[in-house]
Motif scaffolding. Structure first.
Motif, PDB file in Angstrom:
ATOM      1  N   CYS A  26     -49.613 -22.964   1.214  1.00  0.00           N
ATOM      2  CA  CYS A  26     -48.580 -23.051   0.440  1.00  0.00           C
ATOM      3  C   CYS A  26     -48.822 -22.586  -1.004  1.00  0.00           C
ATOM      4  O   CYS A  26     -47.780 -22.637  -1.776  1.00  0.00           O
ATOM      5  N   SER A  27     -49.658 -21.852  -1.117  1.00  0.00           N
ATOM      6  CA  SER A  27     -49.930 -21.182  -2.513  1.00  0.00           C
ATOM      7  C   SER A  27     -50.839 -20.004  -2.138  1.00  0.00           C
ATOM      8  O   SER A  27     -51.193 -19.717  -1.595  1.00  0.00           O
TER       9      SER A  27
ATOM     10  N   PRO B 246     -46.781 -21.246  -5.673  1.00  0.00           N
ATOM     11  CA  PRO B 246     -46.257 -21.414  -4.379  1.00  0.00           C
ATOM     12  C   PRO B 246     -45.942 -19.900  -4.012  1.00  0.00           C
ATOM     13  O   PRO B 246     -45.691 -19.230  -4.799  1.00  0.00           O
TER      14      PRO B 246
ATOM     15  N   LYS C 285     -40.494 -31.643   4.666  1.00  0.00           N
ATOM     16  CA  LYS C 285     -39.617 -32.791   4.887  1.00  0.00           C
ATOM     17  C   LYS C 285     -38.369 -32.507   5.627  1.00  0.00           C
ATOM     18  O   LYS C 285     -37.887 -33.400   6.613  1.00  0.00           O
TER      19      LYS C 285
ATOM     20  N   CYS D 137     -44.286 -26.225   3.912  1.00  0.00           N
ATOM     21  CA  CYS D 137     -44.787 -26.655   2.424  1.00  0.00           C
ATOM     22  C   CYS D 137     -43.605 -27.770   1.631  1.00  0.00           C
ATOM     23  O   CYS D 137     -43.253 -28.792   2.344  1.00  0.00           O
ATOM     24  N   ASP D 138     -42.968 -27.035   0.736  1.00  0.00           N
ATOM     25  CA  ASP D 138     -41.819 -27.848   0.212  1.00  0.00           C
ATOM     26  C   ASP D 138     -40.565 -28.294   0.985  1.00  0.00           C
ATOM     27  O   ASP D 138     -39.952 -29.381   0.774  1.00  0.00           O
ATOM     28  N   ASN D 139     -40.591 -27.588   2.166  1.00  0.00           N
ATOM     29  CA  ASN D 139     -39.524 -27.832   3.111  1.00  0.00           C
ATOM     30  C   ASN D 139     -39.794 -28.542   4.222  1.00  0.00           C
ATOM     31  O   ASN D 139     -39.187 -28.649   5.122  1.00  0.00           O
TER      32      ASN D 139
ATOM     33  N   ASP E 235     -49.151 -36.389   3.345  1.00  0.00           N
ATOM     34  CA  ASP E 235     -49.350 -35.697   2.025  1.00  0.00           C
ATOM     35  C   ASP E 235     -50.008 -36.539   0.907  1.00  0.00           C
ATOM     36  O   ASP E 235     -50.534 -36.010  -0.073  1.00  0.00           O
TER      37      ASP E 235
END
Length: 549
Positions: free
Chosen positions: A84-85, A102, A130, A126-128, A476
């Motif tokens: 993710c980075s 990111p 969920k 990654c941030d999505n 996480d």
């Protein structure tokens, strides 16, 4: 006499009932194809940030060989590339991660195992991440709504016509979801698909049980459960050969077309018809039953006039609602405890079922083994419950499930085979807990409130199933958090079972008074005759049930 005695006169469990049960196995096979479809269509393959030179889709392996990742992607503590980075500018010192940011240009996915999933389709990583897990929750929210909607419709309009509505709606929404062009469209259609599929779950069990005599109901329930297992194993095979999420969704939906064809041979529930004053139609189906079973002309009750003289069991003039589940002390205890137990059973079952990676074994094989272990679990439960009782069976199956999940958490990840064995045993006991829950809950609630009781506990179970995918996100925060939550919930709910009474060898309670005063626990058999021999005492319909569900 009671409806069950009339059923015996036309063939309690013979060729006609066998045909009904087999036809209703088709929707039971379809259910796990969708209930656990999330494992495969929303799987997240290995991925890393894309940068301008890789935007055209170079494979992960090619990028590694070219040495590009060493200069653009930070490393995790275990030495693997970060998902993710990426470094804002290529650097030569790998320990310098101060410039890591990111992903700016999307992701590159490893397509060696999956051609496409919802995660790769809409970059739900990654941030999505969920949002990807939320797809399973949206589906189970639909299942929860469907239990209420189809339960009401099938009681009002009959089992057979609403079952067709469920088949058609499931096929339509399943096909539309496979062609979704956006995340929102897919989430909405999967929710609607969940609503539609619940009709199959509720109505298929109701119909099969309502056409079966008391002595064979446990057997019928076992067959229904095994058909779920067949569908579960079939899902693993379909997912192995079909690696595109759209094609897999279509393949999982296609059996609905077979179910629509089979619907023409499925009879309406004679019990429901008689309870709703439709004696002529009930006579039609009962005559078909008697003819196929070789009992034609053997019953003095097989005429419309006799069938129209139906009297409902005691307290038939009282209208019951969900509020009656908590109006009296013992009913309140049963309701609160059963609700917690069903929540824990479904929460644990789906928590295990959605965890099919991390054991060092192919995910398709893990899923297949998880499904296969349900066969001995269900057959074993069928025999064990009569030996140790319902309460002990329900309690210890949950407690042992929690203990096995806890043990697996403590086993190092490099012991893949041992972890798989423990996980499979845990899955087997969780399935035994689910199988027992249907029978035990049915025996605890009185006939006049059994439908409401099963509707309430089904809702609690669906709630547990909806939350299970979201608990996975705790990974996480702490790797072991989801497993410990599932283990703790299983043990806690298993202990709650000991607050309930045993039902082994006790006839079913008919009324709330039976429950409060314990009258049904006597050895006296219920009356099977009445002053007018032409009257049939028709008990309220056997409650609807659900599968992991």
């Amino acid at each position: 006499m009671r409806f069950e005695e009339l059923l015996k006169e036309v063939g309690a469990f013979s060729r006609f009932q066998g045909m009904v049960v087999l036809l209703l196995c088709i929707p039971r096979i379809i259910l796990p194809l969708h209930f656990l479809l999330h494992n495969f269509i929303s799987a997240v393959p290995p991925h890393h940030c894309a940068d301008p030179p890789l935007e055209n889709g170079s494979a992960l392996a090619e990028a590694t060989e070219a040495g590009i990742l060493a200069h653009t992607i930070p490393r995790k503590p275990d030495g693997s590339p970060s998902s993710c980075s990426a470094f804002l500018y290529p650097v030569g010192n790998l320990s310098n991660s101060s410039s890591a940011v990111p992903c700016q240009h999307g992701w590159v996915y490893d397509h060696s195992q999956f051609h496409s999933t919802t995660a790769t389709q809409w970059d739900l990583v990654c941030d999505n991440k969920k949002l990807n897990q939320a797809l399973a929750t949206f589906f189970f929210v639909g299942v929860t709504l469907g239990a209420v909607i189809f339960g009401f419709l099938s009681d009002k309009f009959g089992r057979k016509p609403i079952l067709l509505v469920s088949f058609v709606a499931s096929a339509v929404f399943g096909i539309i979801s496979a062609f979704s062009v956006s995340y929102v469209m897919f989430a909405v259609t999967r929710t609607l698909c969940g609503i539609s599929l619940t009709g199959m779950s509720i109505i298929s069990i109701a119909l099969s049980v309502e056409w079966t005599d008391v002595e064979h109901r446990t057997f019928t329930g076992t067959i229904n459960g095994l058909s779920w297992t067949v569908g579960n194993m079939l899902l693993a095979l379909l997912a192995y050969f079909i690696r595109d999420w759209r094609q897999l969704t279509l393949a999982a939906t296609s059996p609905c077309l077979i179910a629509i064809v089979a619907w023409w041979w499925i009879p309406e529930s004679a019990r429901w018809l008689l309870a709703n004053g439709k004696a002529e139609q009930a006579h039609k189906y009962l005559s078909q039953c008697a003819k196929m079973n070789g009992k034609e002309g053997s019953s003095s009750m097989m005429n419309t006039e006799a069938l129209s003289k139906v009297t409902i069991a005691e307290d038939s003039n009282t209208t019951y609602s969900y509020l009656d589940l908590v109006k009296t002390p013992k009913m309140k205890r049963i309701t609160l405890c059963c609700g917690l137990v069903w929540f824990g059973v479904a929460f644990t079952y789906y928590g295990i079922s959605f965890k099919i990676t991390g054991f060092g074994v192919n995910m398709y094989l893990t899923h297949f083994i998880y499904a296969a272990i349900e066969v001995p679990a269900k057959v074993g439960t069928y025999f064990v419950l009569d030996a140790i009782g319902r309460r002990n069976g329900q309690a210890w199956s949950l407690i042992i499930t929690g203990i096995l999940i806890g043990i697996n958490t403590a086993i190092p990840t490099d012991h893949g085979l041992l972890r798989t064995i423990i996980a499979v045993l845990g899955k087997g006991f969780s399935e035994a807990a689910f199988t027992t829950a249907f029978l035990y809950t049915t025996e605890l609630y009185p006939t006049v409130l059994r439908q409401c009781g099963l509707g309430y506990t089904s809702f609690m179970g669906r709630l547990g199933g909806s939350l299970a995918p979201m608990i996975m996100l705790l990974e996480d925060v702490w790797t072991f958090a989801p497993s410990l939550v599932f283990a703790g919930m299983a043990v806690f709910c298993g202990c709650i079972v000991f607050l309930l009474s045993e039902t082994l060898g006790i006839r079913l309670p008919e009324t709330v008074t039976d429950v409060e005063e314990g009258r049904h626990k006597s050895n006296t058999e219920s009356q099977t005759t009445c002053e007018n021999p032409n009257d049939i005492h028709l008990l309220p319909m056997t409650p609807n049930g659900t599968e992991r569900g």
